[in-house]
Every structure is written in C-alpha cells, then in structure tokens.
Design an enzyme around this catalytic site. Sequence first.
Site, mmCIF file in Angstrom:
data_model
loop_
_atom_site.group_PDB
_atom_site.id
_atom_site.type_symbol
_atom_site.label_atom_id
_atom_site.label_comp_id
_atom_site.label_asym_id
_atom_site.label_seq_id
_atom_site.Cartn_x
_atom_site.Cartn_y
_atom_site.Cartn_z
ATOM 1 N N ASP A 90 -10.266 43.643 -1.785
ATOM 2 C CA ASP A 90 -9.676 44.147 -3.033
ATOM 3 C C ASP A 90 -8.146 44.065 -2.954
ATOM 4 O OD1 ASP A 90 -12.228 44.836 -3.827
ATOM 5 O OD2 ASP A 90 -12.032 46.917 -3.148
HETATM 6 N N1 URA Z 1 -15.215 47.092 0.420
HETATM 7 C C1 URA Z 1 -14.402 47.506 -0.566
HETATM 8 O O1 URA Z 1 -14.701 48.460 -1.264
HETATM 9 N N2 URA Z 1 -13.242 46.851 -0.749
HETATM 10 C C2 URA Z 1 -12.848 45.810 0.024
HETATM 11 O O2 URA Z 1 -11.753 45.259 -0.170
HETATM 12 C C3 URA Z 1 -13.710 45.393 1.041
HETATM 13 C C4 URA Z 1 -14.882 46.046 1.219
#
Ligand code: URA
Length: 233
Positions: free
Chosen positions: A103
């Site tokens: 993310d």
């Molecule tokens: N899980 C998440 O919620 N975000 C990420 O960036 C990676 C795994």
Amino acid sequence: MTVRLDKYICESTGLTRSLAKRALKRGEIKVDGIMVKDASLQLVDGSIVTFNDEVIQVLGNRYIMLHKPQGYICSTQDEVHQSVLNLLDVPQVEKLHIAGRLDVDTTGLVLITDDGQWSHQVTSPKKQCAKRYRVELADPVTEDLIEPFATGLALRGEDNLTLPAKLEILASHEALLTINEGKYHQVKRMFAAVGNKVVALHREQIGAIELDSDLAEGEWRMLTAAEVASIGA
Ligand code: URA
C-alpha cells in the site's frame, strides 16, 4: 548465467569479434555504467551493457530489491503519487513489474523483476511464499490472537478464511505477522477482523529474502544469485 563480454557485444550488435575488441579498446563499452576494456569479462544476469552510452541489451532477467518509502505506489503513477519504479535509475524500466504490491503508506521490501514466472512464485498463494510484516497497532495486541490468526480469519467480503498465519508479539502494540498470501490490504483487514487498527506497516522479508539493512528508504540493489534461486527452491 554468465557470458564473455566480447561474445555478448558481437551477438547483440552484429559486430565482428575484431570490431567488438576495437570498441572495447576505444572505451566505448560500459558495463553497469563503468568503462570496461577487458574482452574476457564475464557478464552476469542483470548486467547492463552500453555501446557509446546506448543500452545494447540487458542480459538475462533482472531481479531487484527496493526499500519502499511511504508515499509511493506499486502500480503506475497516478495524479498524486509516484510509482516505486521511478526510484530505479535503470534502463528499460518499463519491462519491469512488482512481485507483490504494498500500500502507499506501507514501507519495506519490494521485489521487482522482468521474470513473470519468478514473480508468480512470489505472489501465488499456492506457492506458499511467506511474507513477514512488522506491524504497529492502535490497541494492545494480545497472546489470545495467536490461535485465531493461525487457524484463519474471516475477512469482510471474502468467502474463504485466511490461510494460516504466524503472529509473534513483540510489545504491547507491536507484532510480527507472517502470511502466505497477499489479498488486498490483507494485514490491515486481518487486524480489523479482530477489532484492532494497523497504524504502521513494514515488510521485512519475502521467502528467504530479507530487506538489506544497508538500504535506506528509496534505495535498491540487484538480488544476489542465491537470493534469486531461493524463491521457489
Ligand atoms: N497488507 C496490507 O494491509 N498492506 C500492505 O501494504 C501489505 C499487506
């Protein structure tokens, strides 16, 4: 895979062996940005060879680890955020893709390659390639969560439970979570499913590949041959 530099120049440009040697002697050839005159140099996968500063071709597949900072996205650039691919000063960046996205607000290890089969080994839940995250939480994280995480959690909007995950508690608001799949926002949704909230998330490891502690945020390096081979081994 290795190949002699002069052989590689001949094959990728059509020059004869003697013209390739002449180009080397004149300092017209660079490998990974450094002028090379030794025709017998052995190139390894990922070497970038230029002739008069034009990339001739990239040898073999490329495998990169990047320390992702916050604020970058793992898809192509949008109006607000830059893509992590903009952090790589490598030629033919458009041929590369990300093996397992993070993310925009997550930091840590991102693997980048042009080898689709290799990245499938990283991302497919069937291949059971573990990803370890360091998680900071808004509310205390307690031992009684270890079992439900190991058994599988029901995420909102998903038909199946999550695959078994390993939760290790480091401090009252900090844990390591190792998962073998990569559903959208998976870690955040897993903690939401037990009534907690992720406030910071950092990926430390994918399979046997650990984020290199020498890499500051935004920095990257090529993977070693052993790291590449460790995926799917
Ligand atoms: N899980 C998440 O919620 N975000 C990420 O960036 C990676 C795994």
